[in-house]
Design a protein around this motif. Structure first.
Motif, short mmCIF file in Angstrom:
data_model
loop_
_atom_site.label_atom_id
_atom_site.label_comp_id
_atom_site.label_asym_id
_atom_site.label_seq_id
_atom_site.Cartn_x
_atom_site.Cartn_y
_atom_site.Cartn_z
N ALA A 57 14.92 5.45 2.78
CA ALA A 57 15.22 4.08 3.20
C ALA A 57 16.70 3.77 3.06
O ALA A 57 17.31 3.16 3.95
CB ALA A 57 14.39 3.10 2.38
N LEU A 58 17.29 4.18 1.94
CA LEU A 58 18.71 3.91 1.73
C LEU A 58 19.57 4.72 2.69
O LEU A 58 20.61 4.23 3.18
CB LEU A 58 19.09 4.21 0.27
CG LEU A 58 18.47 3.25 -0.76
CD1 LEU A 58 18.75 3.73 -2.17
CD2 LEU A 58 19.01 1.84 -0.56
N LEU B 70 10.20 -0.93 5.87
CA LEU B 70 10.30 -0.48 4.47
C LEU B 70 8.95 -0.21 3.82
O LEU B 70 8.86 0.61 2.91
CB LEU B 70 11.06 -1.54 3.65
CG LEU B 70 11.37 -1.20 2.20
CD1 LEU B 70 12.25 0.05 2.11
CD2 LEU B 70 12.05 -2.38 1.51
N ALA B 71 7.90 -0.90 4.28
CA ALA B 71 6.62 -0.74 3.58
C ALA B 71 5.45 -1.08 4.50
O ALA B 71 5.59 -1.82 5.47
CB ALA B 71 6.58 -1.63 2.34
N VAL C 34 15.26 -5.77 7.02
CA VAL C 34 14.07 -5.18 6.39
C VAL C 34 12.80 -5.83 6.95
O VAL C 34 12.64 -7.05 6.89
CB VAL C 34 14.11 -5.35 4.86
CG1 VAL C 34 12.81 -4.89 4.24
CG2 VAL C 34 15.29 -4.56 4.28
N VAL C 35 11.93 -4.99 7.49
CA VAL C 35 10.64 -5.43 8.04
C VAL C 35 9.52 -4.82 7.20
O VAL C 35 9.59 -3.65 6.81
CB VAL C 35 10.48 -4.99 9.51
CG1 VAL C 35 9.08 -5.31 10.03
CG2 VAL C 35 11.53 -5.68 10.38
N LEU C 36 8.49 -5.62 6.93
CA LEU C 36 7.29 -5.15 6.23
C LEU C 36 6.12 -5.28 7.19
O LEU C 36 5.94 -6.32 7.82
CB LEU C 36 7.04 -5.99 4.98
CG LEU C 36 8.22 -6.14 4.01
CD1 LEU C 36 7.85 -7.07 2.86
CD2 LEU C 36 8.68 -4.79 3.47
N ALA C 37 5.30 -4.24 7.31
CA ALA C 37 4.24 -4.22 8.31
C ALA C 37 2.86 -4.13 7.67
O ALA C 37 2.62 -3.31 6.78
CB ALA C 37 4.43 -3.04 9.27
N LYS C 38 1.96 -4.98 8.12
CA LYS C 38 0.55 -4.86 7.76
C LYS C 38 0.09 -3.43 8.07
O LYS C 38 0.50 -2.83 9.08
CB LYS C 38 -0.25 -5.88 8.57
CG LYS C 38 -1.74 -5.92 8.29
CD LYS C 38 -2.39 -7.01 9.14
CE LYS C 38 -3.88 -7.10 8.93
NZ LYS C 38 -4.49 -8.18 9.74
N ILE D 73 0.84 -1.20 0.00
CA ILE D 73 0.00 0.00 0.00
C ILE D 73 0.88 1.25 0.00
O ILE D 73 0.67 2.17 -0.79
CB ILE D 73 -0.97 0.01 1.20
CG1 ILE D 73 -2.15 -0.92 0.91
CG2 ILE D 73 -1.47 1.42 1.50
CD1 ILE D 73 -3.22 -0.93 1.98
N THR D 74 1.87 1.30 0.88
CA THR D 74 2.77 2.45 0.95
C THR D 74 4.21 1.95 1.04
O THR D 74 4.54 1.14 1.91
CB THR D 74 2.49 3.34 2.18
OG1 THR D 74 1.13 3.75 2.16
CG2 THR D 74 3.39 4.57 2.17
N LEU D 75 5.05 2.43 0.15
CA LEU D 75 6.48 2.10 0.17
C LEU D 75 7.25 3.31 0.68
O LEU D 75 7.02 4.43 0.23
CB LEU D 75 6.94 1.74 -1.24
CG LEU D 75 8.38 1.22 -1.40
CD1 LEU D 75 8.56 -0.11 -0.66
CD2 LEU D 75 8.70 1.03 -2.89
N LYS D 76 8.13 3.07 1.63
CA LYS D 76 8.94 4.15 2.19
C LYS D 76 9.73 4.83 1.06
O LYS D 76 10.15 4.16 0.11
CB LYS D 76 9.90 3.58 3.23
CG LYS D 76 10.68 4.62 4.04
CD LYS D 76 11.57 3.91 5.05
CE LYS D 76 12.40 4.88 5.87
NZ LYS D 76 11.59 5.54 6.89
#
Length: 523
Positions: free
Chosen positions: A80-81, A148-149, A104-108, A72-75
């Motif tokens: 991020a870098l 990250l997202a 790298v973690v991706l969160a609901k 839905i949303t990407l940092k």
């Protein structure tokens, strides 16, 4: 002279072979957090490079290729870098903060993040920007993780199809693009299966961690109620809501748990965890021989029968036999005397709590939030709001609602019965196939079959459950086994689950999202 040359060539050859034997292999598709840290320590990998690899996979497979539609949303890429470079410099100067440093973690998209909106997949909430991180996100950032997202999901508030949202559309599973990916943490399941990130966060009200974990060949933890804080997280049921890790290995779930578990004064349910956390890290309970001597009870009252379930039952029996061969003591069957399928339905408090729970979350948002109450939600988007939320709002406060009281009573009866059989047979855990039938196509999937995927024992009892890959159906969709334990028995569940993981090795990468250049390193 010739002799000397031959000797040098022979010595060089053997030295080359020795170096090859000693060389470490890094493969992004199978790398655990431990493997990533070994690569970091050797200098073969940096956090900046890891973020670049994740961004490349998201670019290749999320909106393109199989178009899994998990994000839905990407940092912001530059941000991020820059964060990754700063963590690399910190590692070099001071050492890592934790095993999650630079991971790298991706969160609901139910976890509040100060740098990205939190929508729950609900289109009217697309611009809702929390003022601070949720408790869990703050803990992960303090451990050095890079969020990250924010991930697509079954719509938290809206009427979109299961596994999709009014904001982000339908999520697809990389194992079969026509099949149900599991909900509500569908984006987390599919994104981690396609290794867009190292680990993911799901949340669970009625099976929303365990279902997409099982359907995406992952390991997932629905932890003991009160072990992980819900502060700053969209929720629907205070008596059932849980957040937890989803990953490609038991070790990675344990590593995340080490960061996020524990007391939060803003979530009084976490008082139950005081004195219950292990002295050693959760990762220390990962053992390849974890099944040896473990007493495992087969919860046959939850295993359905009939032609629809024949293949799944066979996979489950094979899994139980594998556990036995690995040294587990199998107690089969263990019986509660309850009709478990119906009792778990009767024990769901969600229909009575959902409106008041949503109001609690929305009212804590900044004044700039697009919606700050259920009343306002229904007024602004009457055609998009879930009927269950509208119905709950009409019920009013649940204080004296007899159906709510009955659901809570069923929760206690079910919890006590499950703990009772574990005590009676001196079990370390209960085990059952998570589901025993083939998931049908997304198009026109019958509600009866969708309901059969709803194993919500952990959700309605607050008992911990861990899902581990158990093989595949012939349509390519994963099969999984569930281990269920006593309150705060996460260490024991990690041991038996990692033991099964080691002897079964059912984790397999999906064919629709193959490896990209640079994801394999020899060092």
């Amino acid at each position: 002279m010739l002799r000397s040359i031959r000797f040098c060539l022979l010595a060089s050859f053997w030295l080359f072979l020795l170096l090859q034997l000693r060389a470490a292999q890094f493969d992004l598709s199978t790398a655990t957090i431990s493997d990533l840290n070994a690569a970091f320590d050797s200098g073969a990998l940096t956090s900046e490079k890891l973020v670049q690899l994740s961004l490349a996979r998201i670019d290749a497979y999320d909106k393109k290729g199989p178009a899994l539609n998990t994000i839905i949303t990407l940092k912001d890429r530059a941000a991020a870098l820059a964060e990754a470079r700063a963590l690399d410099a910190e590692r070099k100067a001071k050492g890592p903060r934790s095993p999650l440093h630079g991971i790298v973690v991706l969160a609901k998209d139910v976890y509040d993040t100060a740098d990205m909106p939190t929508s729950g997949g609900f289109k009217p909430m697309a611009t809702s920007q929390p003022s601070r991180d949720s408790f869990v996100i703050a803990r992960l950032r303090a451990s050095g993780a890079i969020v990250l997202a924010k991930l697509n999901q079954s719509d938290w508030y809206g009427v979109a199809s299961s596994g999709g949202s009014t904001l982000g559309g339908q999520v697809l599973t990389p194992y079969n693009l026509k099949k149900f990916p599991g909900g509500s943490s569908s984006g987390t399941g599919s994104a981690i299966a396609a290794w867009f990130g190292t680990v993911g966060l799901g949340s669970d009200t009625t099976g929303s961690i365990v279902i997409p974990t099982a359907l995406n060949n992952l390991v997932g933890f629905s932890t003991t109620h009160g072990l992980v804080s819900r502060t700053g997280m969209m929720w629907s049921s205070p008596s059932q809501e849980n957040g937890g890790p989803m990953a490609r290995s038991v070790y990675d779930c344990a590593a995340v748990l080490d960061s996020i578990a524990g007391y939060d004064p803003a979530d009084l349910a976490t008082q139950a965890s005081v004195g219950k956390l292990p002295e050693a890290p959760y990762t220390s309970f990962v053992k390849k021989d974890g099944l040896k001597g473990a007493r495992i009870g087969v919860l046959r009252e939850m295993i359905r029968s009939g032609p629809l379930h024949t293949d799944g039952i066979a996979l489950g029996e094979k899994a139980i036999e594998d556990m036995k061969k690995a040294g587990a003591v199998i107690v089969d069957p263990v019986l509660t005397g309850l009709v478990l399928h119906q009792t778990q339905v009767d024990a769901s408090a969600y229909p009575y709590e959902v409106a008041s729970a949503i109001d609690k979350y929305l009212s804590a948002l900044p004044p700039s939030a697009p919606i700050r109450s259920v009343k306002e939600m229904i007024e602004k988007a009457p055609d998009l709001v879930k009927p269950a939320i509208v119905a709950s709002a009409k019920l009013g406060a649940p204080d004296r609602n007899p159906q709510f009281a009955a659901a809570l009573k069923h929760q206690k009866v079910l919890r006590d019965a499950l703990i009772g059989v574990m005590d009676k047979y001196e079990l370390d855990a209960l085990v059952l196939p998570f589901r025993t039938y083939r998931i049908e196509d997304l198009a026109g999937m019958p509600k009866t079959n969708r309901q059969e995927s709803r194993n919500q024992l952990a959700s309605v009892t607050g008992l911990p459950a861990i899902i581990v890959p158990g093989g595949f159906f012939d349509d390519g969709m994963p099969f999984a086994m569930e281990f269920l334990g006593r309150p705060f028995s996460e260490p024991k569940l990690i041991t038996v689950a990692s033991g099964y993981e080691a002897v079964s090795a059912h984790r397999k990468s999906p064919a629709t999202t193959p490896a990209l250049t640079g994801e394999k390193i020899t060092y």
